[in-house]
Design a protein around this motif. Structure first.
Motif, PDB file in Angstrom:
ATOM      1  N   GLN A   1       0.856  -1.172   0.000  1.00 57.28           N
ATOM      2  CA  GLN A   1       0.000   0.000   0.000  1.00 57.28           C
ATOM      3  C   GLN A   1       0.900   1.232   0.000  1.00 57.28           C
ATOM      4  O   GLN A   1       1.689   1.434   0.919  1.00 57.28           O
ATOM      5  CB  GLN A   1      -0.874  -0.002   1.235  1.00 57.28           C
ATOM      6  CG  GLN A   1      -2.135   0.781   1.031  1.00 57.28           C
ATOM      7  CD  GLN A   1      -3.058   0.596   2.227  1.00 57.28           C
ATOM      8  OE1 GLN A   1      -2.654   0.094   3.275  1.00 57.28           O
ATOM      9  NE2 GLN A   1      -4.284   1.013   2.075  1.00 57.28           N
ATOM     10  N   CYS A   2       0.798   2.022  -1.061  1.00 57.39           N
ATOM     11  CA  CYS A   2       1.668   3.195  -1.199  1.00 57.39           C
ATOM     12  C   CYS A   2       1.352   4.196  -0.077  1.00 57.39           C
ATOM     13  O   CYS A   2       0.201   4.596   0.090  1.00 57.39           O
ATOM     14  CB  CYS A   2       1.455   3.854  -2.555  1.00 57.39           C
ATOM     15  SG  CYS A   2       2.356   5.406  -2.689  1.00 57.39           S
TER      16      CYS A   2
ATOM     17  N   HIS B   1       1.989   7.200   0.064  1.00 56.95           N
ATOM     18  CA  HIS B   1       1.666   8.540  -0.435  1.00 56.95           C
ATOM     19  C   HIS B   1       0.253   8.597  -1.004  1.00 56.95           C
ATOM     20  O   HIS B   1      -0.557   9.432  -0.624  1.00 56.95           O
ATOM     21  CB  HIS B   1       2.690   8.971  -1.491  1.00 56.95           C
ATOM     22  CG  HIS B   1       4.092   8.843  -0.978  1.00 56.95           C
ATOM     23  ND1 HIS B   1       4.571   9.623   0.060  1.00 56.95           N
ATOM     24  CD2 HIS B   1       5.091   8.001  -1.322  1.00 56.95           C
ATOM     25  CE1 HIS B   1       5.822   9.253   0.329  1.00 56.95           C
ATOM     26  NE2 HIS B   1       6.154   8.283  -0.493  1.00 56.95           N
ATOM     27  N   CYS B   2      -0.039   7.673  -1.925  1.00 55.55           N
ATOM     28  CA  CYS B   2      -1.343   7.774  -2.591  1.00 55.55           C
ATOM     29  C   CYS B   2      -2.342   6.722  -2.116  1.00 55.55           C
ATOM     30  O   CYS B   2      -3.512   6.770  -2.475  1.00 55.55           O
ATOM     31  CB  CYS B   2      -1.162   7.680  -4.104  1.00 55.55           C
ATOM     32  SG  CYS B   2      -0.435   6.115  -4.593  1.00 55.55           S
TER      33      CYS B   2
ATOM     34  N   THR C   1      -2.529   3.762  -3.035  1.00 58.90           N
ATOM     35  CA  THR C   1      -2.823   2.756  -4.058  1.00 58.90           C
ATOM     36  C   THR C   1      -2.299   1.398  -3.620  1.00 58.90           C
ATOM     37  O   THR C   1      -1.226   1.295  -3.039  1.00 58.90           O
ATOM     38  CB  THR C   1      -2.130   3.135  -5.394  1.00 58.90           C
ATOM     39  OG1 THR C   1      -2.415   4.488  -5.638  1.00 58.90           O
ATOM     40  CG2 THR C   1      -2.610   2.268  -6.542  1.00 58.90           C
TER      41      THR C   1
END
Ligand code: ATP
Ligand code: MG
Length: 392
Positions: A314-315, A317-318, A320
């Motif tokens: 799981q990024c 930052h975003c 995603t």
């Protein structure tokens, strides 16, 4: 009357070592810690000699206990790795834990532990885990968190699962039984040594609302330890039974990695009500998870379910999600084997960073998505335990 190091050394001078000289002259003793009548130290020997030293350790413990004013003595036999000798496979890189690191796989059975085949665990008289569970007064259920191989996030899962169970209103303890590489001191940030109560039992350290005990509280974390088979059990037994756990609904045990003899002995002797298997999605890890399952089946301990850790990326930052390991393997495997699937934990920096800084994610980010996942896994474990009790 307070006990001094000098008194301890004088008592130990009367114990003869296998090297023919007094124990105090054998150059094997760690610094001796004495506090409030409690004596802790270790005897560090070469792995090859360890067997010969087991009786010496027991003798040392009894002469120290006989010193007036000594409330308890905890003496560990440790075998220090020689410089240049291969590193025991205890601390491993988590698979794919950061993009800059290559995935680290090391088969658990390459553990730097002397074979313990000669040590036959005592028979389990009751045969079933239910018959064994009342062994620890006040503790309703002992569950193991285990994995077939190391570095899959077992300790991280054990601690956060314990916190998830705490959030469900249960009284929870955590026992770090990974005597090869105790990581609970680091994961919880606990640095103090346990005190003794009037009955000379060690009082677990209270942290995050959990009663916590680890061999790492008694010996230095970075001392390379190779324990002989019988010592493994005596250390774990002492931590299970000589600890004033109080009243607990669940005691979560963070098991040492692997499915070797030492782990089998442990699984057989600890009064387990069930086991949670942690696996990563990779095939290799799943094969190891199967081995973990087989180990518990062999000793009649019900498997409460499988957790897939580092399930997807799981990024930070975003947000995603990427299934970099082809996630879902553990769920299918669980279905195939007819074992409950308990949930998926993403590979996320927050989990790693909070773990490594002694502030587990369920405690430090209770309203975050990760805490919710661990609580949901906790709820499934609780339900499995209820089912096990109902079926008993
Ligand atoms: N879901 C996750 N996301 C990110 N990092 C994780 C996750 N789970 C565990 N880690 C990290 O992976 C590393 C190994 O985890 P941990 O120590 O819990 O594994 P282990 O299976 O107990 O290892 P060992 O076999 O050495 O006892 C740690 O640095 C931890 O912070
Ligand atoms: Mg661990």
């Amino acid at each position: 009357m307070s006990v001094t190091q000098q008194q301890v050394l004088e008592a130990l001078a009367g114990v003869k070592s296998p090297r023919g000289v007094a124990l105090t002259n054998a150059n094997v003793l760690s610094p001796i810690a004495v506090s409030d009548g409690k004596v802790f130290f270790s005897i560090n020997v070469d792995a090859a000699e360890a067997r010969a030293w087991e009786t010496v350790r027991a003798q040392a413990e009894s002469v120290v206990r006989a010193i007036p004013g000594v409330a308890s003595a905890m003496i560990a036999l440790t075998a220090e790795r020689k410089a240049g000798a291969p590193q025991p496979a205890t601390r491993r890189q988590a698979p794919g834990q950061a993009p800059s690191h290559s995935p680290g796989h090391s088969p658990s059975h390459s553990h730097g532990v002397a074979p313990v085949a000669a040590h036959r665990p005592p028979p389990n008289p009751g045969g079933s885990p239910m018959a064994r569970q009342s062994d620890i007064p006040g503790v309703a259920a002992v569950i193991a968190v285990a994995s077939g191989k190391g570095g899959v996030g077992k300790s991280t899962t054990a601690l956060n699962l314990a916190l998830g169970l705490r959030d469900l209103g249960l009284r929870v303890g955590l026992l770090d039984a990974d005597i090869y590489g105790p990581s609970v001191p680091r994961l919880t940030g606990i640095r103090e040594k346990p005190e003794l109560n009037d009955e000379r039992k060690m009082i677990p350290i209270q942290r995050f609302g959990l009663a916590v005990m680890s061999i790492g509280f008694l010996v230095e974390e970075d001392t390379a330890m190779i324990w002989r088979g019988p010592m493994v059990m005596s250390a774990i037994t002492q931590m299970l039974r000589d600890v004033a756990w109080g009243t607990l609904d669940v005691l979560v045990v963070d098991m040492p990695p692997g499915t070797g003899d030492a782990q089998l002995t442990l699984a057989q002797n600890v009064p387990l009500k069930g086991a949670v298997i942690v696996s990563t999605p990779q095939d290799l890890s799943l094969i190891d998870a199967r081995r973990g399952l087989a180990m518990f089946t062999k000793v009649n301990v019900p498997v409460l379910g499988i957790v897939e850790n580092m399930s997807y990326f799981q990024c930070p930052h975003c947000g995603t999600r990427s299934d970099i390991f082809g996630h879902g393997g553990a769920r299918h495997e669980a279905e195939r084997l007819g074992v409950p699937f308990l949930g998926e934990i993403p590979l996320h920096m927050a989990i790693r960073a909070t773990s490594d800084s002694g502030n587990p994610v369920v405690a430090s980010e209770p309203d975050g998505p990760h805490a919710a996942i661990y609580r949901a896994i906790g709820a499934k474990v609780r339900d499995q335990l209820k089912g096990a009790t109902a079926a008993a």
